[in-house]
Design an enzyme around this catalytic site. Sequence first.
Site, PDB file in Angstrom:
ATOM      1  N   HIS A  24       0.807  -1.231   0.000  1.00 28.59           N
ATOM      2  CA  HIS A  24       0.000   0.000   0.000  1.00 28.59           C
ATOM      3  C   HIS A  24       0.839   1.280   0.000  1.00 28.59           C
ATOM      4  CE1 HIS A  24       0.305  -0.211   4.383  1.00 28.59           C
ATOM      5  NE2 HIS A  24      -0.626  -1.130   4.507  1.00 28.59           N
ATOM      6  N   HIS A  78      -4.043  -9.350  14.662  1.00 28.20           N
ATOM      7  CA  HIS A  78      -4.302  -8.174  13.806  1.00 28.20           C
ATOM      8  C   HIS A  78      -5.091  -8.648  12.589  1.00 28.20           C
ATOM      9  CE1 HIS A  78      -3.768  -4.530  11.617  1.00 28.20           C
ATOM     10  NE2 HIS A  78      -2.563  -4.726  11.121  1.00 28.20           N
ATOM     11  N   GLU A  80      -5.566  -7.088   9.679  1.00 24.69           N
ATOM     12  CA  GLU A  80      -5.192  -6.665   8.322  1.00 24.69           C
ATOM     13  C   GLU A  80      -4.949  -7.918   7.473  1.00 24.69           C
ATOM     14  OE1 GLU A  80      -2.103  -3.650   7.950  1.00 24.69           O
ATOM     15  OE2 GLU A  80      -2.755  -3.238   5.894  1.00 24.69           O
ATOM     16  N   ASP A  82      -2.942  -9.085   5.390  1.00 24.29           N
ATOM     17  CA  ASP A  82      -1.659  -9.792   5.250  1.00 24.29           C
ATOM     18  C   ASP A  82      -1.457 -10.803   6.380  1.00 24.29           C
ATOM     19  OD1 ASP A  82      -1.525  -7.347   6.701  1.00 24.29           O
ATOM     20  OD2 ASP A  82       0.650  -7.311   6.613  1.00 24.29           O
ATOM     21  N   HIS A 144      -0.770  -1.493  14.400  1.00 23.97           N
ATOM     22  CA  HIS A 144      -0.916  -0.441  13.428  1.00 23.97           C
ATOM     23  C   HIS A 144      -2.377  -0.054  13.150  1.00 23.97           C
ATOM     24  CE1 HIS A 144      -1.001  -0.942   8.709  1.00 23.97           C
ATOM     25  NE2 HIS A 144      -0.924   0.343   8.938  1.00 23.97           N
ATOM     26  N   ASP A 163       2.706  -6.501  13.976  1.00 28.20           N
ATOM     27  CA  ASP A 163       3.408  -5.502  13.149  1.00 28.20           C
ATOM     28  C   ASP A 163       4.590  -4.867  13.883  1.00 28.20           C
ATOM     29  OD1 ASP A 163       2.060  -5.699  10.742  1.00 28.20           O
ATOM     30  OD2 ASP A 163       0.558  -4.203  11.258  1.00 28.20           O
ATOM     31  N   TYR A 191      10.405   0.237   8.110  1.00 26.22           N
ATOM     32  CA  TYR A 191       9.086  -0.287   8.486  1.00 26.22           C
ATOM     33  C   TYR A 191       8.419   0.634   9.516  1.00 26.22           C
ATOM     34  CZ  TYR A 191       5.566  -3.766   9.703  1.00 26.22           C
ATOM     35  OH  TYR A 191       4.377  -4.415   9.909  1.00 26.22           O
ATOM     36  N   HIS A 222       6.332  -9.874  10.359  1.00 31.08           N
ATOM     37  CA  HIS A 222       7.092  -9.691   9.114  1.00 31.08           C
ATOM     38  C   HIS A 222       8.582  -9.760   9.455  1.00 31.08           C
ATOM     39  CE1 HIS A 222       3.560  -8.263   6.898  1.00 31.08           C
ATOM     40  NE2 HIS A 222       3.324  -7.396   7.865  1.00 31.08           N
TER      41      HIS A 222
HETATM   42 FE1  FEO Z   1      -0.920  -3.910   9.673  1.00 35.46          FE
HETATM   43 FE2  FEO Z   1       1.339  -6.388   8.589  1.00 35.46          FE
HETATM   44  O1  FEO Z   1      -0.307  -5.480   8.823  1.00 35.46           O
END
Ligand code: FEO
Length: 390
Positions: A24, A78, A80, A82, A144, A163, A191, A222
Amino acid sequence: MKATKICEGVYWVGAIDWDLRNFHGYETEKGSTYNAYLIIDEKITLIDTVKAGFEKEMLARISSVIDPSKIDVIVSNHAEPDHSGALPALLKIAKNAKVYCAAGAGIKDLSAYYGDLGYIGVKAGEVLSLGRRTLTFLPTPMVHWPDNMVSFLAPDNILFSNDAFGQHFATFERLDTETDLSEAFVQARKYYANIVQPYGMQTNKALAACADLPIETICPSHGISWTKHISEILALYNSWAAGKQDDTVTIVYDTMWHSTEEIAQAIADGFSACGFKPRLYNLHHSHNSDIIADAMTSPYIAVGSPTLNNNLMPSVASFLTYFKGLTGNKKKSIAFGSFGWGGQSPDQVQLMLSECKCEALMPAIRIPYKPNQSQLEKITADVIAAIQNN
Ligand code: FEO
């Protein structure tokens, strides 16, 4: 594809996305990983899933340890996509698994994406027994999204931080002791600047909530996990969240016929003469998300654009729009630009910088057509005077 053992009974079972180049708007030039973690206890538990499209890879890694249908607990730290994208596919296999997420925001967000899958909301400090181990849940809202939380596994002392403390780069190695550490820190900084920076206050609260935990491993969602270098990454997060600034100036510009570029260099000379380290970014060659990583800790930012059709160059407008959403601390700024006629762009840059929490260090620098040597020397002198009077 196999699971990677983190410690006895705890495995990384995520996916490596070697091809990801844009997250994004964040340029992920080295890809990323979507980390999921499997805990083998009386309750077989999975911490997070992976992005949709990577289900097969995650299931193959889980299957190298245990039949995925035996999973009892899925923790969604989370929502999101991903981290939650593979949830529907997994629940078709792990039919009896219960999904735990943050009470309120977690249930709301997961329901919005996947409908009502019987989520169980957990609150701050709530403890779930897995058998020999326990998971304690701590909300970290806005690090996040509103639903973010972290989960702490005892007695292994692993913080599943989602995150927070993550890095976007694809790597087979899973630990800070195995990978290129300098790359991990560079990517952690990028990041933080691009994902977490606007939420410094919330990050401070999250760090405080985790401060008393006897953390031995941090497993983000991640990149690599932190084992030997926990104190360093925590210190960096404390510094970034506090908005600490360094001795750099970030100078960002686009240029049509090198005039705005020459002004940028004259500004850099002024800062350099005052002991600051200039970082110049021509938007022809630099990505917004890389610039943001440097701008994060600069006390000064200078942004320049030639006037194009009575406006900013679109690249400069793009950078300022991106910067506006990610400003974490206050900076002093300089707007500058060249023009042939009209000459609106420097004032437009000035206005946009003021909307980015920046305070003008000096009036906008406006040069018609091409700066001559005396004009360049005056720019450098004016910048030096402005810094000295600041
Ligand atoms: Fe806020 Fe890795 O997603």
